[in-house]
Design a protein around this motif. Structure first.
Motif, short mmCIF file in Angstrom:
data_model
loop_
_atom_site.label_atom_id
_atom_site.label_comp_id
_atom_site.label_asym_id
_atom_site.label_seq_id
_atom_site.Cartn_x
_atom_site.Cartn_y
_atom_site.Cartn_z
N SER A 187 42.82 41.74 45.92
CA SER A 187 41.62 41.22 45.26
C SER A 187 42.03 40.66 43.91
O SER A 187 43.15 40.86 43.45
N GLY A 188 41.09 39.92 43.29
CA GLY A 188 41.36 39.35 41.98
C GLY A 188 41.67 37.88 41.98
O GLY A 188 41.78 37.26 40.91
N VAL A 189 41.83 37.28 43.16
CA VAL A 189 42.03 35.84 43.28
C VAL A 189 41.25 35.34 44.49
O VAL A 189 40.85 36.13 45.36
N GLY A 190 41.06 34.03 44.55
CA GLY A 190 40.37 33.47 45.70
C GLY A 190 40.30 31.95 45.60
O GLY A 190 40.67 31.35 44.58
N GLU A 191 39.79 31.34 46.65
CA GLU A 191 39.65 29.89 46.68
C GLU A 191 38.48 29.41 45.83
O GLU A 191 38.31 28.23 45.58
N ASN A 192 37.64 30.37 45.37
CA ASN A 192 36.55 30.07 44.45
C ASN A 192 36.19 31.37 43.70
O ASN A 192 36.78 32.43 43.96
N GLY A 193 35.23 31.26 42.80
CA GLY A 193 34.88 32.41 41.97
C GLY A 193 34.33 33.59 42.74
O GLY A 193 34.61 34.75 42.41
N VAL A 194 33.55 33.31 43.80
CA VAL A 194 32.98 34.40 44.59
C VAL A 194 34.08 35.18 45.30
O VAL A 194 34.09 36.41 45.30
N GLU A 195 35.02 34.47 45.91
CA GLU A 195 36.14 35.13 46.58
C GLU A 195 36.98 35.93 45.59
O GLU A 195 37.41 37.05 45.87
N ALA A 196 37.23 35.36 44.41
CA ALA A 196 38.06 36.04 43.41
C ALA A 196 37.40 37.33 42.92
O ALA A 196 38.08 38.30 42.58
N GLY A 197 36.06 37.37 42.89
CA GLY A 197 35.36 38.54 42.41
C GLY A 197 35.12 39.61 43.45
O GLY A 197 34.73 40.73 43.11
N ALA A 198 35.35 39.29 44.71
CA ALA A 198 35.08 40.24 45.79
C ALA A 198 36.11 41.37 45.79
O ALA A 198 37.29 41.14 45.51
N PRO A 199 35.69 42.58 46.12
CA PRO A 199 36.64 43.69 46.18
C PRO A 199 37.35 43.76 47.53
O PRO A 199 36.87 43.21 48.53
N SER A 200 38.47 44.43 47.55
CA SER A 200 39.03 44.88 48.82
C SER A 200 38.32 46.18 49.18
O SER A 200 37.96 46.96 48.29
N ILE A 201 38.14 46.41 50.46
CA ILE A 201 37.45 47.62 50.90
C ILE A 201 38.39 48.46 51.75
O ILE A 201 38.87 48.02 52.80
N LEU A 202 38.69 49.66 51.27
CA LEU A 202 39.49 50.64 52.00
C LEU A 202 38.54 51.73 52.47
O LEU A 202 37.52 51.98 51.85
N GLN A 203 38.87 52.39 53.57
CA GLN A 203 37.99 53.43 54.09
C GLN A 203 38.77 54.67 54.47
O GLN A 203 39.84 54.59 55.07
N LYS A 204 38.18 55.83 54.10
CA LYS A 204 38.75 57.12 54.52
C LYS A 204 37.62 58.05 54.92
O LYS A 204 36.75 58.37 54.09
N SER A 205 37.62 58.46 56.16
CA SER A 205 36.65 59.46 56.67
C SER A 205 35.22 59.11 56.29
O SER A 205 34.47 59.95 55.80
N GLY A 206 34.86 57.87 56.49
CA GLY A 206 33.49 57.45 56.22
C GLY A 206 33.21 57.05 54.79
O GLY A 206 32.13 56.54 54.48
N ALA A 224 42.64 28.44 31.95
CA ALA A 224 42.58 27.41 33.01
C ALA A 224 42.80 27.99 34.39
O ALA A 224 42.54 27.33 35.40
N TRP A 225 43.28 29.25 34.47
CA TRP A 225 43.49 29.90 35.76
C TRP A 225 42.20 30.48 36.34
O TRP A 225 42.19 30.92 37.48
N ALA A 226 41.14 30.51 35.56
CA ALA A 226 39.91 31.16 36.02
C ALA A 226 39.35 30.46 37.26
O ALA A 226 39.24 29.23 37.30
N ALA A 227 39.00 31.26 38.25
CA ALA A 227 38.36 30.71 39.45
C ALA A 227 36.90 30.40 39.12
O ALA A 227 36.26 31.11 38.35
N ASP A 228 36.37 29.33 39.72
CA ASP A 228 34.95 29.03 39.60
C ASP A 228 34.47 28.45 40.92
O ASP A 228 35.21 28.46 41.91
N LYS A 229 33.26 27.95 40.95
CA LYS A 229 32.69 27.50 42.22
C LYS A 229 33.42 26.29 42.80
O LYS A 229 33.32 26.01 43.98
N ASN A 230 34.20 25.60 41.96
CA ASN A 230 34.86 24.38 42.40
C ASN A 230 36.38 24.49 42.53
O ASN A 230 37.02 23.55 42.99
N GLN A 231 36.95 25.61 42.10
CA GLN A 231 38.42 25.69 42.18
C GLN A 231 38.89 27.12 42.37
O GLN A 231 38.21 28.08 42.01
N SER A 232 40.09 27.23 42.94
CA SER A 232 40.70 28.54 43.15
C SER A 232 41.22 29.10 41.84
O SER A 232 41.38 28.38 40.86
#
Length: 406
Positions: A187-206, A224-232
């Motif tokens: 997590s922490g990067v993405g093709e846009n700001g929404v993807e970059a802000g999304a968490p990874s989800i791990l699961q243990k026993s529910g 300039a590295w900041a992701a936004d709605k138009n760039q990764s």
């Protein structure tokens, strides 16, 4: 009558032996479980490591390497870092195996089983040839060397840091695709700001563990590295003020469900020095009190910093480097940059409270991780104790490990 008394005495003695044996066995089993693996469904044991920098010299030592050309002020060939390390500690027979880099850490992981292994990966995984312009340091490793992370069983990489876009946005895209293909969460990067802000989800026993990753401007991440709605790009926060806090709180609320644990990985601050800025402490406390964060996993410092347990929640302000190619480079010897830590916190999955925390000290030598010796371990214990005193924590030695106390 005498036989009955003898028989009864034998039964009593046998019963007492049985009870003592079972109690002792239980104690041994409990100690073994404490040291070697998660204890129950309501205990989460994590492995955390700070900066993993497997580019430049380390990439050149592996079986697959990118072209060695660098664009630094003084070093123009990545193989030079390999030569400096050899000058310091002796020849390294290359190419080295993927197991070689992790060295004794592989045995430590066997002895201290974790539910998930989380690292901060400060290396782009790409063959793209154009570095980010006017940036002083560029880290990358060959995509085929993703086997290095798979060999260690890494489950998650934090990527919101100041090296993820060293080889520009095409390099970021290849990094993302390589990790996805390998089945390693990030997590922490993405093709846009929404993807970059999304968490990874791990699961243990529910229980879901949401791992968010943020990179602060004060760690050297270009805006300039900041992701936004138009760039990764990177999940970037400019500062550590109210605006940034509200943004994080809103983002966590978007994904969090009742019963989730929240881990927040944050790249912040400088590389050297033990002083923890007051705004880091304030921000960390606000993340716990207002955003519901259960563990703060901070990094950027090249050496471990003091730790805090605030409202029963662990704050690692700076985890230090785990593996790098700095071997033999002078200038910061007082911080002992050859020493690193393997962190094993245990959390209560119902409350997020820290139950225990042990650390295994390591030494980086010949581009491989070795168990630290007793003198090195004592030095780390003294430093972490000294710095932790300001945060109401201390560290004690227990064999080859350090135990956090609060």
């Amino acid at each position: 009558m005498e036989r009955k008394i003898i028989r009864r005495a034998s039964q009593i003695i046998g019963g007492l032996f049985f009870l003592v044996f079972n109690f002792s066995f239980s104690q041994i089993s409990n100690e073994k479980m404490k040291s070697s693996g998660p204890q129950s469904d309501n205990t989460l044991r994590l492995f955390l490591a700070g900066d993993v920098m497997t580019g430049r010299g380390i990439d050149q030592a592996l079986q697959h390497s990118v072209p060695p050309a660098l664009y630094e002020s003084y070093v123009k060939d990545a193989r030079r870092y390999l030569q400096i390390a050899e000058r310091e500690n002796g020849d390294i027979e290359t190419p080295v195996s993927y197991e070689y880099i992790w060295g004794d850490a592989l045995e430590v992981w066997k002895e201290n089983e974790a539910d998930f292994k989380l690292i901060n990966l400060e290396t782009s995984i790409t063959t793209f040839y154009e570095p980010w312009p006017r940036k002083g340091i560029h880290y990358r490793m060959h995509p085929q060397n993703i086997e290095l992370l798979k060999t260690a069983g890494i489950d998650y990489c934090s990527l919101a840091n100041n090296h993820t876009l060293d080889w520009s946005r095409p390099g970021l895209t290849q990094t993302i695709l390589t990790l996805k293909k390998a089945g390693i969460k990030f997590s922490g990067v993405g093709e846009n700001g929404v993807e970059a802000g999304a968490p990874s989800i791990l699961q243990k026993s529910g229980t879901r563990i949401l791992v968010f990753s943020y990179g602060a401007g004060n760690s050297g991440i270009p805006s300039a590295w900041a992701a936004d709605k138009n760039q990764s790009g990177v999940n970037y926060i400019r500062g550590l003020g109210e605006i940034d806090l509200e943004r994080i709180k809103e983002n966590i609320r978007t994904y969090e469900r009742q019963g989730d644990l929240v881990v927040l990985s944050i790249h912040w601050g400088g590389n050297w020095g033990y002083a923890i800025p007051e705004d880091h402490k304030t921000f960390a406390h606000q993340l716990i009190d207002e955003a519901g964060v259960d563990l703060i996993f901070g990094h950027s410092s090249h050496h471990p910093l003091g730790m805090e347990v605030y409202n029963e929640k662990l704050i690692i302000y700076g985890a230090g480097d785990f593996i790098n190619d700095y071997e033999g480079i002078r200038g910061h010897d007082q911080y002992r940059p050859e020493l690193s830590l393997m962190y094993f916190p245990e959390l209560n999955t119902r409350s997020g409270a820290l139950k225990s925390m042990c650390m295994i000290p390591m030494e980086i030598k010949k581009f491989s991780l070795h168990r630290a010796n007793r003198t090195q371990t004592k030095w780390l214990a003294a430093v972490l104790g000294r710095e932790g005193e300001k945060l109401d924590t201390t560290v004690r030695m227990s064999g080859d490990r350090l135990i956090l106390e609060w």
